[in-house]
Design an enzyme around this catalytic site. Structure first.
Site, PDB file in Angstrom:
ATOM      1  N   HIS A 187      88.231  60.265 -35.733  1.00  0.00           N
ATOM      2  CA  HIS A 187      86.977  60.125 -34.991  1.00  0.00           C
ATOM      3  C   HIS A 187      86.507  58.689 -34.858  1.00  0.00           C
ATOM      4  CE1 HIS A 187      85.341  59.758 -39.035  1.00  0.00           C
ATOM      5  NE2 HIS A 187      84.263  59.229 -38.485  1.00  0.00           N
TER       6      HIS A 187
HETATM    7  C1  UD1 Z   1      79.124  58.338 -36.783  1.00  0.00           C
HETATM    8  C2  UD1 Z   1      79.176  57.070 -37.622  1.00  0.00           C
HETATM    9  C3  UD1 Z   1      80.501  56.985 -38.358  1.00  0.00           C
HETATM   10  C4  UD1 Z   1      80.758  58.245 -39.160  1.00  0.00           C
HETATM   11  C5  UD1 Z   1      80.612  59.470 -38.268  1.00  0.00           C
HETATM   12  C6  UD1 Z   1      80.723  60.706 -39.104  1.00  0.00           C
HETATM   13  C7  UD1 Z   1      77.966  55.149 -36.670  1.00  0.00           C
HETATM   14  C8  UD1 Z   1      78.096  53.848 -35.977  1.00  0.00           C
HETATM   15  N1  UD1 Z   1      79.086  55.881 -36.772  1.00  0.00           N
HETATM   16  O1  UD1 Z   1      80.149  58.256 -35.820  1.00  0.00           O
HETATM   17  O2  UD1 Z   1      80.484  55.877 -39.250  1.00  0.00           O
HETATM   18  O3  UD1 Z   1      82.047  58.182 -39.685  1.00  0.00           O
HETATM   19  O4  UD1 Z   1      79.319  59.459 -37.630  1.00  0.00           O
HETATM   20  O5  UD1 Z   1      81.143  61.802 -38.365  1.00  0.00           O
HETATM   21  O6  UD1 Z   1      76.889  55.509 -37.096  1.00  0.00           O
HETATM   22  N2  UD1 Z   1      78.216  63.890 -30.465  1.00  0.00           N
HETATM   23  C9  UD1 Z   1      78.014  65.209 -30.151  1.00  0.00           C
HETATM   24  N3  UD1 Z   1      77.270  65.965 -31.007  1.00  0.00           N
HETATM   25  C10 UD1 Z   1      76.706  65.471 -32.136  1.00  0.00           C
HETATM   26  C11 UD1 Z   1      76.905  64.123 -32.431  1.00  0.00           C
HETATM   27  C12 UD1 Z   1      77.654  63.344 -31.594  1.00  0.00           C
HETATM   28  O7  UD1 Z   1      78.501  65.710 -29.143  1.00  0.00           O
HETATM   29  O8  UD1 Z   1      76.041  66.236 -32.869  1.00  0.00           O
HETATM   30  C13 UD1 Z   1      79.076  63.076 -29.583  1.00  0.00           C
HETATM   31  C14 UD1 Z   1      78.304  62.282 -28.544  1.00  0.00           C
HETATM   32  O9  UD1 Z   1      79.054  62.271 -27.370  1.00  0.00           O
HETATM   33  C15 UD1 Z   1      78.269  60.881 -29.152  1.00  0.00           C
HETATM   34  C16 UD1 Z   1      79.581  60.828 -29.925  1.00  0.00           C
HETATM   35  O10 UD1 Z   1      79.809  62.151 -30.374  1.00  0.00           O
HETATM   36  O11 UD1 Z   1      78.179  59.886 -28.174  1.00  0.00           O
HETATM   37  C17 UD1 Z   1      79.550  59.870 -31.104  1.00  0.00           C
HETATM   38  O12 UD1 Z   1      78.453  60.172 -31.960  1.00  0.00           O
HETATM   39  P1  UD1 Z   1      77.782  59.008 -32.853  1.00  0.00           P
HETATM   40  O13 UD1 Z   1      76.758  59.588 -33.744  1.00  0.00           O
HETATM   41  O14 UD1 Z   1      77.379  57.875 -31.996  1.00  0.00           O
HETATM   42  O15 UD1 Z   1      78.976  58.426 -33.700  1.00  0.00           O
HETATM   43  P2  UD1 Z   1      80.101  59.178 -34.535  1.00  0.00           P
HETATM   44  O16 UD1 Z   1      81.404  58.970 -33.856  1.00  0.00           O
HETATM   45  O17 UD1 Z   1      79.690  60.556 -34.825  1.00  0.00           O
HETATM   46  N1  UDP Z   2      84.074  67.243 -42.926  1.00  0.00           N
HETATM   47  C1  UDP Z   2      83.665  68.559 -42.807  1.00  0.00           C
HETATM   48  N2  UDP Z   2      84.118  69.288 -41.733  1.00  0.00           N
HETATM   49  C2  UDP Z   2      84.951  68.771 -40.791  1.00  0.00           C
HETATM   50  C3  UDP Z   2      85.360  67.425 -40.934  1.00  0.00           C
HETATM   51  C4  UDP Z   2      84.899  66.685 -42.012  1.00  0.00           C
HETATM   52  O1  UDP Z   2      82.927  69.074 -43.648  1.00  0.00           O
HETATM   53  O2  UDP Z   2      85.308  69.485 -39.851  1.00  0.00           O
HETATM   54  C5  UDP Z   2      83.585  66.462 -44.066  1.00  0.00           C
HETATM   55  C6  UDP Z   2      84.672  65.765 -44.867  1.00  0.00           C
HETATM   56  O3  UDP Z   2      85.228  66.626 -45.825  1.00  0.00           O
HETATM   57  C7  UDP Z   2      83.917  64.594 -45.467  1.00  0.00           C
HETATM   58  C8  UDP Z   2      82.895  64.258 -44.428  1.00  0.00           C
HETATM   59  O4  UDP Z   2      82.800  65.386 -43.564  1.00  0.00           O
HETATM   60  O5  UDP Z   2      83.230  64.977 -46.640  1.00  0.00           O
HETATM   61  C9  UDP Z   2      83.401  63.050 -43.716  1.00  0.00           C
HETATM   62  O6  UDP Z   2      82.818  62.898 -42.536  1.00  0.00           O
HETATM   63  P1  UDP Z   2      83.482  62.084 -41.359  1.00  0.00           P
HETATM   64  O7  UDP Z   2      84.952  62.075 -41.447  1.00  0.00           O
HETATM   65  O8  UDP Z   2      82.860  62.592 -40.155  1.00  0.00           O
HETATM   66  O9  UDP Z   2      82.882  60.620 -41.633  1.00  0.00           O
HETATM   67  P2  UDP Z   2      83.340  59.363 -42.524  1.00  0.00           P
HETATM   68  O10 UDP Z   2      83.571  59.808 -43.913  1.00  0.00           O
HETATM   69  O11 UDP Z   2      84.562  58.786 -41.889  1.00  0.00           O
HETATM   70  O12 UDP Z   2      82.192  58.442 -42.392  1.00  0.00           O
END
Ligand code: UD1
Ligand code: UDP
Length: 361
Positions: A204
């Site tokens: 992601h």
């Molecule tokens: C964010 C964090 C990242 C973390 C991740 C966990 C930042 C800069 N990044 O990344 O460090 O690892 O969360 O998963 O804060 N979207 C949906 N539904 C949701 C949320 C997001 O559809 O509920 C989609 C939207 O199109 C959005 C994209 O996902 O633009 C990215 O979401 P965003 O919260 O900006 O960043 P993450 O990639 O989730």
């Molecule tokens: N996770 C979850 N369901 C999923 C994918 C991830 O519960 O489908 C959990 C995972 O086990 C971990 C946390 O979400 O505890 C990590 O989140 P993510 O990978 O989104 O973010 P990051 O750790 O890279 O910031």
């Protein structure tokens, strides 16, 4: 002590879970402020329901957007809530935009800030998370480090006041959910999987999903691996969007299978930990998942060039980058099993609570 915990994303909720319980046990009043950065049921509410985390006192509903827009909107809205609530302390977790906005809003109002997971560095300033970590640490009064490396990183930046090595709160989260998952998760049965006969993949990071070459390389490698064994891929919405924009999968419907490569909706925490524990191996660019694989003795290939969690490399995690060949080669080197790896410091949440109580009452 009145504490406002500021969270907004999936990993924030999972990290806050054990600390919230420890704070309640110690008799502190905690209010949870949810920025709304994550809002899909499977990225947000599912964790509150499943882990019995107190409902947020407010959800700011900030939603998605470009880096500056999203962070600025959070900052503006968090400030208003903090002005009303007047807490003694705010706690932020990890490295997301919600983390930085929370720390910045609080410090400017002269509210004490505690950062859990302080001192982590990838030394890659192109990652939004790296900027969030650097700035959040600068705003924080108490910096709770999970590892010796994190402590050393802060020292190298001249940050020594308020710094404490407490261990990793995610280790506690994993231990807490693992037994529950063994007892109650039926994810393997639901997906028709046999233990140790599948791979689990998550991708992601913006650095992988926004770069078409990398995305295609990773996706092609996973398709190649899926010729030999099922590859289960809980699909983050960011990646879903990128893959469907690239025409690699249809946008709308999940589950979706391409031979052995199976995309599923993101799963709850117990299901995820069960999937990690029983996988033959994990391929991931997630910070949390690479640690969980390590702690659950599942071989792990990291789909990045560098990691903040360097300790996991000495326990067998492998950095594979994002070329087709390097991913296939690293996966071929996965051992059958790796020794059980324990975080050197358990009970981080109790340590954090004791330090908070001693520092601020
Ligand atoms: C964010 C964090 C990242 C973390 C991740 C966990 C930042 C800069 N990044 O990344 O460090 O690892 O969360 O998963 O804060 N979207 C949906 N539904 C949701 C949320 C997001 O559809 O509920 C989609 C939207 O199109 C959005 C994209 O996902 O633009 C990215 O979401 P965003 O919260 O900006 O960043 P993450 O990639 O989730
Ligand atoms: N996770 C979850 N369901 C999923 C994918 C991830 O519960 O489908 C959990 C995972 O086990 C971990 C946390 O979400 O505890 C990590 O989140 P993510 O990978 O989104 O973010 P990051 O750790 O890279 O910031």
């Amino acid at each position: 002590m009145k504490i406002v915990t500021i969270v907004g994303t999936r990993p924030n909720f999972i990290k806050a879970w054990p600390v919230s319980e420890a704070l309640a046990d110690a008799g502190h009043e905690e209010l949870i402020l949810h920025t709304g950065q994550h809002y899909d049921y499977t990225l947000s509410r599912i964790f509150f329901d499943e882990l019995n985390i107190s409902a947020p006192c407010i959800n700011l509903g900030v939603g998605s957007g470009d880096q500056g827009y999203q962070t600025a909107l959070m900052l503006e809205k968090i400030e208003q809530v903090l002005l009303k609530l007047e807490p003694d302390l705010s706690i932020v977790y990890g490295d997301t935009n919600s983390t930085l906005a929370g720390a910045l809003a609080a410090v400017k109002l002269h509210i004490k800030v505690a950062h859990v997971e302080a001192g982590l560095r990838s030394f890659n300033r192109r990652m939004p998370e790296e900027i969030n970590r650097l700035l959040t640490d600068r705003c924080s009064d108490l910096l709770f480090c999970p590892t010796d490396t994190a402590l050393a990183n802060l020292k190298a930046e001249g940050i020594t006041r308020g710094v404490h090595l407490v261990g990793d709160v995610m280790y506690e989260s994993v231990l807490k959910v693992r037994d529950m998952a063994r007892r109650s998760s039926s994810i393997l049965e639901r997906l028709g999987l046999e233990p140790k006969k599948y791979l689990l993949a998550t991708v992601h990071r913006a650095e992988n999903t926004a770069n078409m070459d990398r995305l295609i390389n990773i996706f092609t490698a996973l398709r190649e691996l899926a010729k030999n064994e099922p590859v289960i891929f809980p699909l983050h919405p960011r990646t879903r969007k990128a893959l469907s924009t690239a025409g690699l999968i249809p946008g709308a419907f999940l589950p979706f299978g391409l031979d052995g490569l199976r995309f599923i909706e993101p799963v709850g925490y117990a299901d995820m930990i069960r999937l990690v524990e029983e996988a033959r191996g994990v391929l991931t660019d997630s910070g949390g998942v690479q640690k969980e694989a390590c702690w659950l003795s599942t071989p792990c290939v990291i789909l990045r060039d560098e990691t903040e969690w360097v300790e996991t490399l000495s326990f067998g995690n492998m950095l594979a980058g994002y070329t087709l060949e390097s991913i296939i080669a690293a996966t071929a080197c996965m051992p059958e099993s790796i020794p059980e790896n324990h975080s050197p410091l358990d009970h981080a949440s109790m340590r954090i609570t004791d330090i908070l109580t001693a520092s601020f009452g």
